[in-house]
Design a protein around this motif. Sequence first.
Motif, PDB file in Angstrom:
ATOM      1  N   GLY A  31     179.075  29.467 100.172  1.00 19.32           N
ATOM      2  CA  GLY A  31     180.429  29.627 100.685  1.00 19.32           C
ATOM      3  C   GLY A  31     181.507  28.853  99.965  1.00 19.32           C
ATOM      4  O   GLY A  31     182.666  28.828 100.414  1.00 19.32           O
ATOM      5  N   PHE A  32     181.179  28.254  98.834  1.00 22.62           N
ATOM      6  CA  PHE A  32     182.169  27.476  98.093  1.00 22.62           C
ATOM      7  C   PHE A  32     182.853  28.328  97.023  1.00 22.62           C
ATOM      8  O   PHE A  32     182.242  29.231  96.438  1.00 22.62           O
ATOM      9  N   SER A  33     184.098  28.024  96.791  1.00 18.74           N
ATOM     10  CA  SER A  33     184.833  28.591  95.666  1.00 18.74           C
ATOM     11  C   SER A  33     184.632  27.673  94.478  1.00 18.74           C
ATOM     12  O   SER A  33     184.831  26.449  94.585  1.00 18.74           O
ATOM     13  N   VAL A  34     184.211  28.239  93.358  1.00 15.18           N
ATOM     14  CA  VAL A  34     183.834  27.431  92.197  1.00 15.18           C
ATOM     15  C   VAL A  34     184.748  27.755  91.016  1.00 15.18           C
ATOM     16  O   VAL A  34     184.920  28.921  90.653  1.00 15.18           O
ATOM     17  N   ARG A  35     185.331  26.727  90.449  1.00 15.94           N
ATOM     18  CA  ARG A  35     186.052  26.885  89.187  1.00 15.94           C
ATOM     19  C   ARG A  35     185.338  26.058  88.126  1.00 15.94           C
ATOM     20  O   ARG A  35     184.771  25.005  88.430  1.00 15.94           O
ATOM     21  N   THR A  36     185.348  26.548  86.900  1.00 15.72           N
ATOM     22  CA  THR A  36     184.624  25.902  85.809  1.00 15.72           C
ATOM     23  C   THR A  36     185.584  25.207  84.867  1.00 15.72           C
ATOM     24  O   THR A  36     186.625  25.770  84.498  1.00 15.72           O
ATOM     25  N   VAL A  37     185.228  23.985  84.487  1.00 19.96           N
ATOM     26  CA  VAL A  37     186.018  23.202  83.536  1.00 19.96           C
ATOM     27  C   VAL A  37     185.196  23.000  82.267  1.00 19.96           C
ATOM     28  O   VAL A  37     184.068  22.500  82.315  1.00 19.96           O
TER      29      VAL A  37
END
Length: 302
Positions: free
Chosen positions: A33-39
Amino acid sequence: MTSEITLFVNPTAGRGRGARAAQPAASALRDAGFSVRTVLGEDAADALRRAREAVAGGTGALIAVGGDGMMSLALQAVAGTETPLGVVAVGTGNDFARALGVPIRDPAAAGRLAARALKGGAVREIDLGRVGERWFGSVLASGFDSRVNDRGNQMRWVGGRFKYDLAILAELAAFKPIPYRIRLDGGPVQEVEATLIAVGNGSTYGGGMRICADAVMDDGLFDVTVVGDCSRTTLLKVFPRVYKGTHLGHPDVTSHRVSSIELAAAGVTAYADGEQLGALPLTATCVPGAVRVLAPGSPGGI
């Protein structure tokens, strides 16, 4: 806690395992259920800048994907903040992950563990070492071991642990004891002839070598291992015992438990978490509860 978290990825870790590991780790987090952004970053400095921006922007967690070098970068971004650090260990050594007890080279399992910890509010506080503005989580190496690191880093034609085995043999051929000046917890300066001095917040370096075998990551203290002035023959006998931690019982090895240490020696470069710190002298301080991690042993269990 925000549901958006940041995946901090080294795509080159473990000969490309970092890039491959990012997807299953992200999928496990999204399934929870998490929103994930990649760095990512163009280089280490750019990656660290982006990670610090994510932390300052209120990300729910920084999940580092890579080896010990990536964990070291991530620590620089989260130490001293409320942002928890998750570990997806897919590098060569993975000593920080090993000390925390998180899955190694199983990114999906590591992602699920981080998600459970975040959902359950199970975040563990651990100590870190600090030298100037640099933080470290595992072991600071100086002496024979750091010279092995120097030599190994120059061996571009071979990789993995074999590279460091070759570097050990090469350094043995040129081995001489090192005159150190050390000060423990602000006490008197001691002059010692030693093969190496290792300062452990965690217990292992070099992919599982238990140089500071009794170190505990949340006791507010370093474990310092001093391998004294010994012959090449003795060193060859003692060094293999490091993998089990039984070297600590050898008469040429002494241990100390301290909150700070000053180290000085000519011509010695220090490494921490496998990354070069610079030439001695230096002062290392153990900072209790310096970082929050998503790892077994958190309150409430995970």
